[in-house]
Design a protein around this motif. Structure first.
Motif, mmCIF file in Angstrom:
data_model
loop_
_atom_site.group_PDB
_atom_site.id
_atom_site.type_symbol
_atom_site.label_atom_id
_atom_site.label_comp_id
_atom_site.label_asym_id
_atom_site.label_seq_id
_atom_site.Cartn_x
_atom_site.Cartn_y
_atom_site.Cartn_z
ATOM 1 N N VAL A 177 34.121 32.109 -30.873
ATOM 2 C CA VAL A 177 32.953 32.711 -31.525
ATOM 3 C C VAL A 177 31.677 32.272 -30.810
ATOM 4 C CG1 VAL A 177 31.539 32.682 -33.624
ATOM 5 C CG2 VAL A 177 34.012 32.993 -33.784
ATOM 6 N N GLY A 178 31.684 31.025 -30.347
ATOM 7 C CA GLY A 178 30.522 30.507 -29.633
ATOM 8 C C GLY A 178 30.204 31.267 -28.363
ATOM 9 N N GLN A 179 31.177 32.043 -27.868
ATOM 10 C CA GLN A 179 30.939 32.828 -26.654
ATOM 11 C C GLN A 179 29.858 33.888 -26.858
ATOM 12 O OE1 GLN A 179 32.512 32.340 -23.552
ATOM 13 N NE2 GLN A 179 33.161 30.438 -24.560
ATOM 14 N N VAL A 180 29.442 34.073 -28.120
ATOM 15 C CA VAL A 180 28.313 34.975 -28.364
ATOM 16 C C VAL A 180 27.066 34.456 -27.641
ATOM 17 C CG1 VAL A 180 27.499 33.826 -30.473
ATOM 18 C CG2 VAL A 180 27.131 36.274 -30.195
ATOM 19 N N MET A 181 27.068 33.141 -27.339
ATOM 20 C CA MET A 181 25.938 32.547 -26.630
ATOM 21 C C MET A 181 26.146 32.504 -25.120
ATOM 22 S SD MET A 181 24.832 29.401 -29.151
ATOM 23 C CE MET A 181 23.429 29.068 -28.085
ATOM 24 N N LYS A 182 27.203 33.133 -24.651
ATOM 25 C CA LYS A 182 27.500 33.122 -23.229
ATOM 26 C C LYS A 182 26.316 33.640 -22.422
ATOM 27 C CE LYS A 182 30.893 34.919 -19.891
ATOM 28 N NZ LYS A 182 31.209 33.606 -19.292
ATOM 29 N N ASP A 183 25.982 32.893 -21.387
ATOM 30 C CA ASP A 183 24.910 33.227 -20.433
ATOM 31 C C ASP A 183 23.495 33.046 -20.982
ATOM 32 O OD1 ASP A 183 26.736 33.770 -18.431
ATOM 33 O OD2 ASP A 183 26.836 35.909 -18.916
ATOM 34 N N ILE A 184 23.359 32.591 -22.240
ATOM 35 C CA ILE A 184 22.022 32.256 -22.726
ATOM 36 C C ILE A 184 21.550 31.001 -21.998
ATOM 37 C CG2 ILE A 184 20.738 31.331 -24.706
ATOM 38 C CD1 ILE A 184 22.108 33.300 -26.472
ATOM 39 N N SER A 185 20.327 31.015 -21.528
ATOM 40 C CA SER A 185 19.775 29.903 -20.754
ATOM 41 C C SER A 185 19.284 28.795 -21.683
ATOM 42 C CB SER A 185 18.630 30.407 -19.870
ATOM 43 O OG SER A 185 18.123 29.360 -19.074
ATOM 44 N N ILE A 186 19.827 27.592 -21.477
ATOM 45 C CA ILE A 186 19.530 26.458 -22.349
ATOM 46 C C ILE A 186 19.072 25.256 -21.520
ATOM 47 C CG2 ILE A 186 20.503 24.753 -23.951
ATOM 48 C CD1 ILE A 186 20.371 27.449 -25.240
ATOM 49 N N LEU A 220 11.899 37.321 -25.791
ATOM 50 C CA LEU A 220 11.770 36.544 -24.573
ATOM 51 C C LEU A 220 10.764 37.210 -23.637
ATOM 52 C CD1 LEU A 220 15.535 35.746 -23.940
ATOM 53 C CD2 LEU A 220 13.810 34.224 -24.869
ATOM 54 N N PRO A 221 10.205 36.448 -22.720
ATOM 55 C CA PRO A 221 9.259 37.030 -21.764
ATOM 56 C C PRO A 221 9.854 38.208 -21.020
ATOM 57 C CG PRO A 221 9.232 34.645 -21.642
ATOM 58 C CD PRO A 221 10.387 35.013 -22.533
ATOM 59 N N ALA A 222 9.022 39.182 -20.713
ATOM 60 C CA ALA A 222 9.507 40.404 -20.062
ATOM 61 C C ALA A 222 10.128 40.137 -18.707
ATOM 62 C CB ALA A 222 8.351 41.399 -19.923
ATOM 63 N N ASN A 223 9.733 39.044 -18.049
ATOM 64 C CA ASN A 223 10.259 38.774 -16.716
ATOM 65 C C ASN A 223 11.478 37.865 -16.730
ATOM 66 O OD1 ASN A 223 9.017 36.458 -17.527
ATOM 67 N ND2 ASN A 223 8.053 35.995 -15.554
ATOM 68 N N SER A 224 11.999 37.563 -17.971
ATOM 69 C CA SER A 224 13.165 36.681 -18.012
ATOM 70 C C SER A 224 14.404 37.427 -17.557
ATOM 71 C CB SER A 224 13.395 36.177 -19.451
ATOM 72 O OG SER A 224 13.893 37.215 -20.262
ATOM 73 N N LYS A 225 15.354 36.686 -17.032
ATOM 74 C CA LYS A 225 16.596 37.268 -16.517
ATOM 75 C C LYS A 225 17.348 37.956 -17.633
ATOM 76 C CE LYS A 225 20.793 36.152 -13.940
ATOM 77 N NZ LYS A 225 21.573 35.098 -13.254
ATOM 78 N N ARG A 226 17.391 37.314 -18.821
ATOM 79 C CA ARG A 226 18.116 37.903 -19.935
ATOM 80 C C ARG A 226 17.489 39.240 -20.324
ATOM 81 N NH1 ARG A 226 21.780 36.735 -23.678
ATOM 82 N NH2 ARG A 226 21.527 37.585 -25.775
ATOM 83 N N SER A 227 16.157 39.300 -20.312
ATOM 84 C CA SER A 227 15.465 40.523 -20.674
ATOM 85 C C SER A 227 15.828 41.651 -19.718
ATOM 86 C CB SER A 227 13.965 40.289 -20.709
ATOM 87 O OG SER A 227 13.268 41.474 -20.980
ATOM 88 N N LYS A 228 15.867 41.335 -18.421
ATOM 89 C CA LYS A 228 16.193 42.349 -17.434
ATOM 90 C C LYS A 228 17.631 42.847 -17.586
ATOM 91 C CE LYS A 228 12.931 40.528 -13.991
ATOM 92 N NZ LYS A 228 12.801 39.845 -12.687
ATOM 93 N N ASN A 229 18.532 41.922 -17.938
ATOM 94 C CA ASN A 229 19.943 42.290 -18.041
ATOM 95 C C ASN A 229 20.238 43.155 -19.259
ATOM 96 O OD1 ASN A 229 20.588 40.917 -15.738
ATOM 97 N ND2 ASN A 229 21.278 39.047 -16.787
#
Length: 282
Positions: free
Chosen positions: A161-170, A271-280
């Motif tokens: 279930v924790g994989q819902v956080m996969k690739d979130i930058s921490i 998140l900021p518009a230039n964040s990687k997550r935002s772009k993805n």
């Protein structure tokens, strides 16, 4: 005739009640030195075991004596106690172990106590808890074995279930919980200056936090983050806390909810518009 039937029914009810009361009192009563052991023993023992922790986590997440030491003071001679190792028993106030029936799971515990957050470590400790319970209560070994299997399956499920956080930058500023963030597949970084910040030298910390915010990276702390740094970061924007396990809940359920709660808190904030997550996610 009716009177005889009534008396027979009354006697049968008394016998049944006495038998039921005896059965309820037939639970295995144990004390444990550490809240992690309380979580494990309560799950594995289920309805067959009464578990009383000698130490608990207080509202600040720190280890403290349960009921200000009353639990320890009221232990009877021969009381059954599970401890991680001798050091853990002594830290719990058990100075005369010969007075009790103490089972040490390790001699000594080969890693730090905080390693119990590691989902690859805790099943091995749970197995030893099973062994201790079964030595005291062999008739219920099949039950304890089933409960252990359920614990391991549900722990694995919670990690999935924790994989819902996969690739979130921490940015991991936790003292012990980072292993659970890594298990979830988060993208983890540990700041180079963390050791100096933990000692109260906050030079460069504000700039670092601004940089993390611009990158869309969440900062995560826990109750094992050194007090001086935890106090500085608590309540700050983009800083999130991984909580201690709740002794009133079974651990796999708590872990499942903790992952979901942290994910919701982090992703609910734009998140900021230039964040990687935002772009993805465009």
């Amino acid at each position: 005739m009716a009177r005889k039937i009534f008396l027979f029914t009354l006697i049968a009810a008394i016998i049944l009640f006495a038998g039921s009361a005896g059965y309820c009192d037939d639970k295995l009563n144990i004390s444990v030195t550490h809240p992690w052991l309380a979580l494990l023993a309560s799950f594995i023992g289920g309805a067959e075991v009464n578990v009383t922790p000698i130490r608990i986590w207080n509202s600040n997440g720190d280890l403290t004596m349960n009921e200000r030491g009353k639990i320890l003071r009221e232990l009877e001679d021969g009381a059954k106690i599970i401890a991680i190792d001798e050091n853990d028993a002594q830290s719990s106030g058990i100075k005369n172990a010969a007075k009790y029936t103490v089972k040490y799971l390790y001699s000594p515990f080969p890693v730090s106590i905080n390693s119990l957050y590691d989902p690859s470590v805790i099943p091995f400790v749970a197995q030893r808890v099973l062994t201790a319970l079964s030595e005291w209560d062999s008739r219920n070994y099949p039950f304890y074995q089933r409960r252990l299997a359920e614990f391991q399956a549900r722990l694995s499920s919670a990690i999935l279930v924790g994989q819902v956080m996969k690739d979130i930058s921490i940015s991991d500023m936790t003292g012990s919980s980072g292993v659970l963030l890594r298990a979830a597949g988060c993208k983890i970084e540990r700041p180079e200056q963390l050791e100096q910040w933990q000692k109260g030298n906050f030079s460069g910390l504000r700039e670092y936090m601004d940089e993390m915010r611009d990158k869309g990276t969440a900062i995560v702390i826990d109750d094992d983050t050194p007090d001086v740094l935890r106090r500085y970061l608590s309540g700050k924007s983009d800083v999130y806390k991984w909580e201690r396990p709740d002794l009133e809940r079974d651990y796999p359920t708590f872990l499942h909810e903790q992952y979901i709660s942290l994910w919701q808190k982090i992703t609910a904030k734009p998140l900021p518009a230039n964040s990687k997550r935002s772009k993805n996610t465009r």
